[in-house]
Scaffold this motif. Structure first.
Motif, PDB file in Angstrom:
ATOM      1  N   LEU A  50       0.817  -1.216   0.000  1.00 39.73           N
ATOM      2  CA  LEU A  50       0.000   0.000   0.000  1.00 39.73           C
ATOM      3  C   LEU A  50       0.851   1.267   0.000  1.00 39.73           C
ATOM      4  O   LEU A  50       0.445   2.297  -0.550  1.00 39.73           O
ATOM      5  CB  LEU A  50      -0.929   0.018   1.228  1.00 39.73           C
ATOM      6  N   GLU A  51       2.019   1.200   0.596  1.00 33.46           N
ATOM      7  CA  GLU A  51       2.874   2.382   0.678  1.00 33.46           C
ATOM      8  C   GLU A  51       3.390   2.822  -0.677  1.00 33.46           C
ATOM      9  O   GLU A  51       3.734   3.996  -0.865  1.00 33.46           O
ATOM     10  CB  GLU A  51       4.050   2.093   1.614  1.00 33.46           C
ATOM     11  N   VAL A  52       3.396   1.911  -1.648  1.00 29.72           N
ATOM     12  CA  VAL A  52       3.921   2.234  -2.979  1.00 29.72           C
ATOM     13  C   VAL A  52       2.868   2.110  -4.069  1.00 29.72           C
ATOM     14  O   VAL A  52       3.193   2.211  -5.255  1.00 29.72           O
ATOM     15  CB  VAL A  52       5.125   1.323  -3.310  1.00 29.72           C
ATOM     16  N   CYS A  53       1.608   1.848  -3.686  1.00 31.96           N
ATOM     17  CA  CYS A  53       0.543   1.666  -4.687  1.00 31.96           C
ATOM     18  C   CYS A  53      -0.624   2.581  -4.367  1.00 31.96           C
ATOM     19  O   CYS A  53      -1.548   2.191  -3.631  1.00 31.96           O
ATOM     20  CB  CYS A  53       0.087   0.205  -4.723  1.00 31.96           C
ATOM     21  N   PRO A  54      -0.639   3.810  -4.884  1.00 31.40           N
ATOM     22  CA  PRO A  54      -1.734   4.748  -4.608  1.00 31.40           C
ATOM     23  C   PRO A  54      -3.098   4.214  -5.038  1.00 31.40           C
ATOM     24  O   PRO A  54      -4.110   4.490  -4.390  1.00 31.40           O
ATOM     25  CB  PRO A  54      -1.344   5.991  -5.410  1.00 31.40           C
ATOM     26  N   ALA A  55      -3.158   3.448  -6.130  1.00 30.09           N
ATOM     27  CA  ALA A  55      -4.445   2.937  -6.614  1.00 30.09           C
ATOM     28  C   ALA A  55      -5.063   1.983  -5.609  1.00 30.09           C
ATOM     29  O   ALA A  55      -6.262   2.060  -5.290  1.00 30.09           O
ATOM     30  CB  ALA A  55      -4.257   2.246  -7.959  1.00 30.09           C
ATOM     31  N   CYS A  56      -4.249   1.066  -5.073  1.00 33.99           N
ATOM     32  CA  CYS A  56      -4.768   0.138  -4.070  1.00 33.99           C
ATOM     33  C   CYS A  56      -5.127   0.860  -2.778  1.00 33.99           C
ATOM     34  O   CYS A  56      -6.124   0.528  -2.122  1.00 33.99           O
ATOM     35  CB  CYS A  56      -3.751  -0.961  -3.787  1.00 33.99           C
ATOM     36  N   ALA A  57      -4.334   1.849  -2.406  1.00 31.34           N
ATOM     37  CA  ALA A  57      -4.625   2.614  -1.193  1.00 31.34           C
ATOM     38  C   ALA A  57      -5.967   3.325  -1.307  1.00 31.34           C
ATOM     39  O   ALA A  57      -6.768   3.344  -0.367  1.00 31.34           O
ATOM     40  CB  ALA A  57      -3.499   3.616  -0.931  1.00 31.34           C
ATOM     41  N   GLN A  58      -6.223   3.910  -2.498  1.00 31.88           N
ATOM     42  CA  GLN A  58      -7.504   4.585  -2.703  1.00 31.88           C
ATOM     43  C   GLN A  58      -8.657   3.593  -2.656  1.00 31.88           C
ATOM     44  O   GLN A  58      -9.707   3.849  -2.057  1.00 31.88           O
ATOM     45  CB  GLN A  58      -7.489   5.318  -4.058  1.00 31.88           C
ATOM     46  N   GLU A  59      -8.447   2.429  -3.274  1.00 28.12           N
ATOM     47  CA  GLU A  59      -9.513   1.427  -3.290  1.00 28.12           C
ATOM     48  C   GLU A  59      -9.814   0.916  -1.881  1.00 28.12           C
ATOM     49  O   GLU A  59     -10.973   0.708  -1.508  1.00 28.12           O
ATOM     50  CB  GLU A  59      -9.113   0.272  -4.194  1.00 28.12           C
TER      51      GLU A  59
END
Length: 251
Positions: free
Chosen positions: A30-39
């Motif tokens: 999650l720290e390196v994946c903004p798309a997954c963090a938003q989801e």
């Protein structure tokens, strides 16, 4: 675990369904994946709203429908482009599939949660009914065993007999019927206190029982007797038919 596999875990993470090692690995992702963090933020907000929603009884077919959909919908890992692999972003199609799978899980959770609420409510209703029946039985027994209780028995209809027990000290009366024919469909036997010719509601008898013991509703007061009529299911405010029987209270 590959990056493609990590992209599929947003729903499980939002529902706290990952094993500790998987959770730790996904949180690093999650720290390196903004798309997954938003989801994850969106799915967490959705699950929170579902948790706060008023519980309703699900339709009987909901569980079967959800299980059929789960059996036919296979979650696939997202098709992540080379560019998105480098940046940690998930493909739109993969996220759509992940959202659909989570929606199925949430629907199942909501359905099973509703079933659990329904079962709990059923148990509570059963306990409440049992407690009410127990209180009524105790009150009935108290009238029958009252030191001042007086009894009168008389004929009713079609060979049935009725016995009324009155306790003036308790200001209560009980009625015991034996051999009563069942009332017509949609009808019920209703008891009445006779206040010098004015009939006052005293409760209903069980329409499915040919013999019944009933604690008459309300106080005896100045009533000099009682009556029985056939009324629409649920009872009436005043008698709508001629009495099947009238009985004077014992003096």
């Amino acid at each position: 675990m590959s990056t493609a596999e990590l992209h599929t875990l947003t729903g499980a993470y939002a529902l706290h369904a990952l094993a500790p090692d998987e959770r730790a690995e996904f949180e690093r992702h999650l720290e390196v994946c903004p798309a997954c963090a938003q989801e994850v933020r969106e799915l967490a907000a959705t699950t929170t709203r579902l948790g706060l929603a008023a519980a309703v009884t699900p339709p009987p077919e909901l569980k079967a429908l959800v299980m059929r959909r789960i059996a036919t919908e296979r979650q696939e890992p997202p098709k992540v482009t080379r560019e998105s692999r480098g940046t940690g972003g998930g493909g739109a199609k993969g996220r759509a599939l992940s959202r659909f799978a989570l929606a199925a899980c949430l629907a199942a959770a909501a359905g099973f949660g509703g079933i659990a609420v329904w079962q709990q409510q059923e148990a509570q209703d059963a306990r409440a009914q049992a407690q009410t029946s127990q209180r009524q039985s105790e009150a009935l027994a108290a009238v029958l065993a009252a030191p001042d209780a007086k009894i009168r028995t008389g004929g009713l209809t079609d060979g049935a007999t009725g016995t009324v027990v009155v306790s003036r000290d308790r200001d209560k009366a009980a009625f015991i019927a034996s051999g009563m024919p069942k009332p017509p469909s949609g009808k019920v036997y209703q008891l009445w206190f006779n206040d010098d010719g004015t009939m006052r509601d005293a409760g209903l008898m069980d329409p499915s029982a040919t013999s019944d013991s009933v604690l008459m509703a309300g106080s005896v007061g100045a009533a000099s007797g009682m009556g029985i009529t056939v009324e629409p299911a649920g009872g009436s405010a005043q008698p709508t038919s001629d009495p099947l029987a009238l009985m004077n209270f014992p003096t």
